[in-house]
Motif scaffolding. Structure first.
Motif, PDB file in Angstrom:
ATOM      1  N   GLY A  30      44.875 -30.953  61.345  1.00 39.42           N
ATOM      2  CA  GLY A  30      45.003 -29.547  60.988  1.00 39.42           C
ATOM      3  C   GLY A  30      45.643 -28.760  62.118  1.00 39.42           C
ATOM      4  O   GLY A  30      45.949 -29.274  63.194  1.00 39.42           O
ATOM      5  N   ARG A  31      45.812 -27.478  61.867  1.00 34.01           N
ATOM      6  CA  ARG A  31      46.433 -26.580  62.839  1.00 34.01           C
ATOM      7  C   ARG A  31      45.402 -25.551  63.273  1.00 34.01           C
ATOM      8  O   ARG A  31      45.045 -24.668  62.498  1.00 34.01           O
ATOM      9  CB  ARG A  31      47.648 -25.892  62.206  1.00 34.01           C
ATOM     10  N   GLY A  32      44.924 -25.713  64.500  1.00 36.99           N
ATOM     11  CA  GLY A  32      43.879 -24.834  64.991  1.00 36.99           C
ATOM     12  C   GLY A  32      43.111 -25.494  66.117  1.00 36.99           C
ATOM     13  O   GLY A  32      43.680 -26.217  66.939  1.00 36.99           O
ATOM     14  N   TRP A  33      41.789 -25.253  66.153  1.00 33.50           N
ATOM     15  CA  TRP A  33      40.939 -25.716  67.242  1.00 33.50           C
ATOM     16  C   TRP A  33      40.188 -26.965  66.824  1.00 33.50           C
ATOM     17  O   TRP A  33      39.488 -26.974  65.808  1.00 33.50           O
ATOM     18  CB  TRP A  33      39.957 -24.614  67.619  1.00 33.50           C
ATOM     19  N   LEU A  34      40.333 -28.019  67.607  1.00 29.11           N
ATOM     20  CA  LEU A  34      39.515 -29.218  67.461  1.00 29.11           C
ATOM     21  C   LEU A  34      38.404 -29.115  68.491  1.00 29.11           C
ATOM     22  O   LEU A  34      38.649 -29.260  69.697  1.00 29.11           O
ATOM     23  CB  LEU A  34      40.340 -30.482  67.694  1.00 29.11           C
ATOM     24  N   GLY A  35      37.209 -28.847  68.019  1.00 32.87           N
ATOM     25  CA  GLY A  35      36.091 -28.616  68.920  1.00 32.87           C
ATOM     26  C   GLY A  35      35.424 -29.897  69.385  1.00 32.87           C
ATOM     27  O   GLY A  35      35.859 -31.017  69.055  1.00 32.87           O
TER      28      GLY A  35
ATOM     29  N   PRO B 106      59.604 -25.317  56.569  1.00 25.36           N
ATOM     30  CA  PRO B 106      59.496 -26.015  55.287  1.00 25.36           C
ATOM     31  C   PRO B 106      60.783 -26.736  54.889  1.00 25.36           C
ATOM     32  O   PRO B 106      61.884 -26.344  55.254  1.00 25.36           O
ATOM     33  CB  PRO B 106      59.157 -24.902  54.299  1.00 25.36           C
ATOM     34  N   THR B 107      60.595 -27.799  54.108  1.00 25.74           N
ATOM     35  CA  THR B 107      61.717 -28.589  53.603  1.00 25.74           C
ATOM     36  C   THR B 107      62.203 -28.109  52.248  1.00 25.74           C
ATOM     37  O   THR B 107      63.309 -28.434  51.838  1.00 25.74           O
ATOM     38  CB  THR B 107      61.303 -30.064  53.459  1.00 25.74           C
ATOM     39  N   GLY B 108      61.337 -27.382  51.528  1.00 27.85           N
ATOM     40  CA  GLY B 108      61.651 -26.997  50.149  1.00 27.85           C
ATOM     41  C   GLY B 108      60.980 -27.876  49.121  1.00 27.85           C
ATOM     42  O   GLY B 108      60.987 -27.568  47.923  1.00 27.85           O
ATOM     43  N   ASP B 109      60.373 -28.977  49.556  1.00 30.83           N
ATOM     44  CA  ASP B 109      59.597 -29.847  48.670  1.00 30.83           C
ATOM     45  C   ASP B 109      58.142 -29.390  48.756  1.00 30.83           C
ATOM     46  O   ASP B 109      57.500 -29.572  49.795  1.00 30.83           O
ATOM     47  CB  ASP B 109      59.737 -31.292  49.117  1.00 30.83           C
ATOM     48  N   PRO B 110      57.588 -28.801  47.694  1.00 27.36           N
ATOM     49  CA  PRO B 110      56.245 -28.216  47.784  1.00 27.36           C
ATOM     50  C   PRO B 110      55.166 -29.202  48.230  1.00 27.36           C
ATOM     51  O   PRO B 110      54.292 -28.848  49.031  1.00 27.36           O
ATOM     52  CB  PRO B 110      55.983 -27.696  46.363  1.00 27.36           C
ATOM     53  N   ALA B 111      55.215 -30.429  47.724  1.00 23.66           N
ATOM     54  CA  ALA B 111      54.177 -31.391  48.075  1.00 23.66           C
ATOM     55  C   ALA B 111      54.283 -31.794  49.545  1.00 23.66           C
ATOM     56  O   ALA B 111      53.278 -31.862  50.261  1.00 23.66           O
ATOM     57  CB  ALA B 111      54.277 -32.626  47.179  1.00 23.66           C
ATOM     58  N   VAL B 112      55.494 -32.040  49.997  1.00 21.02           N
ATOM     59  CA  VAL B 112      55.698 -32.418  51.400  1.00 21.02           C
ATOM     60  C   VAL B 112      55.324 -31.262  52.322  1.00 21.02           C
ATOM     61  O   VAL B 112      54.648 -31.444  53.332  1.00 21.02           O
ATOM     62  CB  VAL B 112      57.159 -32.849  51.625  1.00 21.02           C
ATOM     63  N   ASP B 113      55.735 -30.053  51.944  1.00 21.17           N
ATOM     64  CA  ASP B 113      55.465 -28.895  52.806  1.00 21.17           C
ATOM     65  C   ASP B 113      53.976 -28.606  52.892  1.00 21.17           C
ATOM     66  O   ASP B 113      53.469 -28.239  53.966  1.00 21.17           O
ATOM     67  CB  ASP B 113      56.210 -27.674  52.272  1.00 21.17           C
ATOM     68  N   ALA B 114      53.258 -28.778  51.786  1.00 26.14           N
ATOM     69  CA  ALA B 114      51.825 -28.503  51.800  1.00 26.14           C
ATOM     70  C   ALA B 114      51.081 -29.447  52.735  1.00 26.14           C
ATOM     71  O   ALA B 114      50.104 -29.054  53.381  1.00 26.14           O
ATOM     72  CB  ALA B 114      51.264 -28.617  50.387  1.00 26.14           C
ATOM     73  N   GLU B 115      51.551 -30.684  52.826  1.00 24.50           N
ATOM     74  CA  GLU B 115      50.852 -31.655  53.665  1.00 24.50           C
ATOM     75  C   GLU B 115      51.324 -31.647  55.110  1.00 24.50           C
ATOM     76  O   GLU B 115      50.515 -31.788  56.030  1.00 24.50           O
ATOM     77  CB  GLU B 115      51.022 -33.065  53.103  1.00 24.50           C
ATOM     78  N   TRP B 116      52.638 -31.452  55.339  1.00 27.94           N
ATOM     79  CA  TRP B 116      53.196 -31.698  56.656  1.00 27.94           C
ATOM     80  C   TRP B 116      53.852 -30.491  57.321  1.00 27.94           C
ATOM     81  O   TRP B 116      54.161 -30.544  58.510  1.00 27.94           O
ATOM     82  CB  TRP B 116      54.232 -32.827  56.588  1.00 27.94           C
ATOM     83  N   PHE B 117      54.084 -29.405  56.586  1.00 30.41           N
ATOM     84  CA  PHE B 117      54.825 -28.274  57.157  1.00 30.41           C
ATOM     85  C   PHE B 117      54.129 -26.943  56.865  1.00 30.41           C
ATOM     86  O   PHE B 117      54.776 -25.947  56.560  1.00 30.41           O
ATOM     87  CB  PHE B 117      56.263 -28.269  56.626  1.00 30.41           C
ATOM     88  N   ALA B 118      52.810 -26.927  56.989  1.00 24.03           N
ATOM     89  CA  ALA B 118      52.047 -25.696  56.796  1.00 24.03           C
ATOM     90  C   ALA B 118      52.200 -24.798  58.022  1.00 24.03           C
ATOM     91  O   ALA B 118      52.544 -25.252  59.119  1.00 24.03           O
ATOM     92  CB  ALA B 118      50.577 -26.032  56.560  1.00 24.03           C
ATOM     93  N   PRO B 119      51.936 -23.494  57.869  1.00 23.31           N
ATOM     94  CA  PRO B 119      52.062 -22.584  59.023  1.00 23.31           C
ATOM     95  C   PRO B 119      51.035 -22.900  60.114  1.00 23.31           C
ATOM     96  O   PRO B 119      49.916 -23.339  59.826  1.00 23.31           O
ATOM     97  CB  PRO B 119      51.806 -21.198  58.417  1.00 23.31           C
ATOM     98  N   ASN B 120      51.420 -22.669  61.342  1.00 19.56           N
ATOM     99  CA  ASN B 120      50.489 -22.812  62.453  1.00 19.56           C
ATOM    100  C   ASN B 120      49.569 -21.606  62.553  1.00 19.56           C
ATOM    101  O   ASN B 120      49.869 -20.525  62.037  1.00 19.56           O
ATOM    102  CB  ASN B 120      51.251 -23.001  63.768  1.00 19.56           C
ATOM    103  N   THR B 121      48.434 -21.815  63.211  1.00 18.41           N
ATOM    104  CA  THR B 121      47.464 -20.753  63.463  1.00 18.41           C
ATOM    105  C   THR B 121      47.479 -20.432  64.951  1.00 18.41           C
ATOM    106  O   THR B 121      47.355 -21.331  65.789  1.00 18.41           O
ATOM    107  CB  THR B 121      46.056 -21.208  63.048  1.00 18.41           C
TER     108      THR B 121
END
Length: 324
Positions: free
Chosen positions: A93-98, A127-142
């Motif tokens: 994920g994108r965030g804090w690993l405690g 994003p690549t424009g592929d919704p499935a790929v973007d949801a798994e691998w190109f989500a916004p950072n926190t």
């Protein structure tokens, strides 16, 4: 390449007995001199066949930028747990690993206690424009509001890392006896990860349990990893069949480079995925605190590497090291 002094043509520091982890000056490679490039490629090939690790200088990344990232991240890590908890994520994920989020030894099938670290984790988000790929691998950072300087500093650093990794992959293509685009032909829109790892002292994490490390023994998963580390007694160790576990060489001007599982597989295991670990806080310096900047470069989603889907493999390995 048998002198104990730096070789003028390529800057690869060697000795009569070749070091398992050499230091390579990249400037002659970048200059394009054919003889220097051939010598550098040969030194890289030998190192990756032995330990899977290199040190590189002449990379052009400002040391002040790395220091500023550490300072900005330290402001966040030293906050109370309650202030960090809203940013908590699982591995990948994108965030804090405690504390207790990750156990890298699991990737080898070793049941170790969780790693003694915290991380701020970022990843590819264009994003690549592929919704499935973007949801798994190109989500916004926190980006934590409590560390307001961090975003601009890290984004600058990430630009340097992407460019450096593609140039390293060009070098690796030649070192393998292939073209400069052998690997970079698969990094048009790659995934990558970036961790700022905080290794606090025992006053924060408590005494290590038996078999517990700041990061347990493992190999990385992707193509190349670029590590900016600090010297410490509870620092990086590298494993080779010839030498067992050894302290990794340190040069404050250098990046530590290692290859991961996908790269080793890509080469038909000519090169070794560098096995390593980070020692626990030392008993004689229990307050030792280190921060590492770790950039994991991968490849384009959908890339097949000798019969496996690269990103199916990456996801399985990220899931494997999830603790708790």
């Amino acid at each position: 390449m048998t002198s104990s002094s730096p070789t003028p043509s390529c800057g690869a520091r060697t000795s009569v007995t070749e070091p398992r982890i050499p230091t390579i000056d990249l400037r002659p490679w970048f200059s394009g001199d054919p003889a220097a490039r051939a010598e550098i490629a040969a030194a890289v090939d030998q190192a990756l066949r032995t330990a899977g690790f290199l040190l590189v200088t002449g990379h052009g990344v400002d040391p002040d930028l790395r220091a500023e990232i550490r300072e900005a991240a330290r402001e966040f890590f030293r906050l109370p747990s309650g202030a960090k908890e809203p940013y908590a994520v699982k591995v990948g994920g994108r965030g804090w690993l405690g504390p207790g989020a990750e156990a890298n030894g699991y990737a080898e099938g070793t049941e170790t206690p969780p790693d003694l670290k915290e991380s701020l984790s970022f990843a590819a988000e264009d994003p690549t424009g592929d919704p499935a790929v973007d949801a798994e691998w190109f989500a916004p950072n926190t980006w934590p509001a409590e560390a307001p300087k961090l975003k601009a500093l890290v984004e600058t650093y990430l630009g340097h890392m992407r460019a450096l990794c593609d140039r390293l992959l060009e070098l690796l293509g030649v070192a393998l006896g292939e073209s400069r685009t052998f690997f970079t032909g698969h990094t048009g829109h790659p995934t990558w990860g970036f961790n700022i790892n905080w290794y606090p002292g025992t006053g924060t994490v408590g005494p290590p349990q038996p078999g517990q490390f700041r990061i347990g023994p493992h190999t990385d998963f992707g193509t190349v990893t670029v590590l900016d580390r600090q010297a410490g007694k509870g620092g990086l160790q590298v494993f080779t069949e010839e030498g067992g576990w050894e302290n990794a060489p340190y040069d404050p001007a250098a990046f530590t480079i290692n290859i991961g599982d996908l790269m080793a597989r890509w080469t038909g295991d000519r090169w070794r995925s560098g096995r390593h670990r980070v020692l626990p806080p030392p008993a004689d310096v229990p307050a030792e605190e280190l921060i590492s900047l770790v950039y994991f470069y991968e490849c384009d989603p959908g890339t097949e590497v000798r019969g496996i889907d690269s990103h199916t493999y990456l996801r399985a390995q990220l899931d494997a090291i999830t603790a708790g």
